[in-house]
Motif scaffolding. Sequence first.
Motif, short mmCIF file in Angstrom:
data_model
loop_
_atom_site.label_atom_id
_atom_site.label_comp_id
_atom_site.label_asym_id
_atom_site.label_seq_id
_atom_site.Cartn_x
_atom_site.Cartn_y
_atom_site.Cartn_z
N THR A 73 74.82 -34.26 40.61
CA THR A 73 73.50 -34.71 41.08
C THR A 73 72.51 -34.87 39.93
O THR A 73 71.39 -35.32 40.15
CB THR A 73 72.92 -33.72 42.12
OG1 THR A 73 72.65 -32.47 41.48
CG2 THR A 73 73.88 -33.52 43.27
N GLN A 78 73.99 -39.40 37.21
CA GLN A 78 73.55 -40.48 38.09
C GLN A 78 73.14 -41.74 37.32
O GLN A 78 73.16 -42.82 37.89
CB GLN A 78 72.42 -40.00 39.00
CG GLN A 78 72.89 -39.00 40.04
CD GLN A 78 73.94 -39.59 40.96
OE1 GLN A 78 73.78 -40.68 41.49
NE2 GLN A 78 75.03 -38.85 41.16
N ALA A 121 73.38 -36.88 45.31
CA ALA A 121 72.22 -36.89 44.41
C ALA A 121 70.95 -37.25 45.17
O ALA A 121 69.89 -36.64 44.96
CB ALA A 121 72.45 -37.88 43.27
N SER A 124 69.90 -34.31 47.41
CA SER A 124 69.41 -33.14 46.68
C SER A 124 67.98 -33.34 46.19
O SER A 124 67.29 -32.38 45.90
CB SER A 124 70.32 -32.80 45.50
OG SER A 124 70.15 -33.74 44.46
#
Length: 132
Positions: A73, A78, A121, A124
């Motif tokens: 994440t 990412q 991701a 979160s």
Amino acid sequence: MFSRAVLLCLFLVLSCLPVADAGAAQQSSEKALREHYDLQEGKRLYGEYCRFCHGEQGKGHAFNVTPPPADLTSPAVQRKSDIELTQTIHEGERGTAMGSWKWALSKEEKQHILLYIRWLAQSSQQVPAQSP
């Protein structure tokens, strides 16, 4: 006579619009349903192949190895392109415990896992609602 022909043409054009909108709505609904099932399949595959090391939420704290598993994440992960992440799933990561899944996962399954990693991701980063 001319105004009747114009009205008839206008009626025909307007009567076709809801059909086009219904077709677009159905396509949108089908796409959303497909994405939902792809995400659920990604979650299942992640649980089977990735969760042990990367953890339930993808934070990388599930398994004690050096170097530690990546926090999937994190902004660093990412920022990687879909191609880079899929390649990592396929080939593994040299110098880490991340092994290759090229023999275990199909191309489609890797895409499902990638979709789920992107979803982890996003979820979160969402702030839970405060209760009154």
